[in-house]
Design a protein around this motif. Structure first.
Motif: not given
Length: 319
Positions: A94-99
């Motif tokens: 997971p990275q930006l915004g949980g995406w």
């Protein structure tokens, strides 16, 4: 010095040149304020990606909140994404915004880019709403196609048609011969004259006010008039500084200095990250999508518009 001075984007595809730099002491971990692997993932070749991935301490190292694998997916470089996954990069981190890169890929043109984890694994599927957003976003991008829009000003407005947009702006009809001559070569006329001529076109969901040679539809004054009781997105594709966006709602510009088409930002919500991915380098599609417009081609932006009118000579930077 990191050993990468003077390398251009195309240079990240030249395996022999990159290898020579590495053998001469170029740092595989540092490129200016960023990381060479991220540059190669977005702009380079799979061979260079594999070379750098074998030399870094962590193939999932973070730059500005994301990994090199994220950069490859954002750039639409499936070949580089596969090379990174083969080198051990985690598609489901997971990275930006949980995406994660893997979830982003599910929303793109290559949903089978990465092997899927076991069914039901958290964070590895799209929700029904995300699937619909992705589907409609891809359709919008395909409908608009590729066209030149540098220098264009737009107002994408929900819920009103071209006639209502003209009424709100106080537009007046143009002499037919004058209009024909002007549209043949708008840059032959004085800039102040051209900035008072705009087109309006009804599209599914609302309308688009366009000025392929200027910024007037995207100014605060125009957006304030157009969005009374509704909402919209202003876009000026500034030839000097890039795409400039703003959001207006019920006659008030509530957000400015936006960069449609620029990709997701670290502070974005989950919905904004998905939109940033779907409309990366597609500023016009991003503006239309925000206003919930679904044009079926590029005519509302590039012309010929449903109606061309002369706008009142007022200060559109005031509202």
């Amino acid at each position: 010095m990191t050993g990468w001075d003077g390398i251009a984007r195309a240079g990240w595809s030249d395996h022999a040149a990159v290898l020579a730099r590495l053998e001469a002491g170029a740092d595989p971990e540092r490129y200016g304020a960023g990381r060479p692997l991220h540059q190669a993932a977005a702009y380079g070749s799979p061979q260079v990606v594999a070379e750098l991935a074998a030399r870094v301490a962590d193939v999932d190292a973070i730059e500005h909140g994301t990994t090199a694998l994220w950069a490859a997916v954002m750039a639409g470089r499936a070949d580089n994404a596969r090379a990174l996954a083969a080198a051990g990069a985690d598609p489901w981190l997971p990275q930006l915004g949980g995406w994660s890169p893997g979830r982003l890929a599910l929303a793109g043109p290559d949903p089978d880019l990465f092997p899927r984890p076991a069914a039901g694994t958290a964070g590895t599927e799209l929700t029904p709403a995300e699937r619909e957003t992705a589907r409609s976003g891809r359709e919008l991008v395909a409908a608009l196609g590729e066209f030149h829009h540098e220098g264009t000003g737009l107002a994408c407005v929900a819920g009103i048609d071209a006639d209502e947009a003209v009424r709100r702006l106080g537009g007046e009809p143009l002499d037919a011969q004058y209009l024909e001559d002007f549209l043949e070569d708008p840059y032959a006329y004085e800039m102040e004259e051209g900035l008072l001529i705009a087109g309006a076109t009804t599209v599914p969901g609302g309308c688009v006010v366009t000025q392929p040679w200027g910024c007037t539809p995207a100014t605060p004054g125009a957006l304030a008039r157009l969005t009374a009781g509704t909402f919209g997105y202003g876009l000026y594709a500034n030839p000097k500084s890039g795409n400039q966006g703003s959001i207006a709602r019920d006659g008030t510009v509530e957000a400015g200095d936006l960069h449609p088409g620029g990709g997701p930002n670290p502070a974005d919500t989950s919905e904004q990250v998905l939109a940033g991915y779907l409309f990366h380098h597609r500023a016009v599609a991003a503006a239309c999508a925000f206003a919930e417009l679904r044009p079926t081609d590029d005519r509302a932006v590039a012309g010929p518009a449903d109606r061309w009118v002369k706008l009142p000579d007022i200060d559109y930077w005031e509202h």
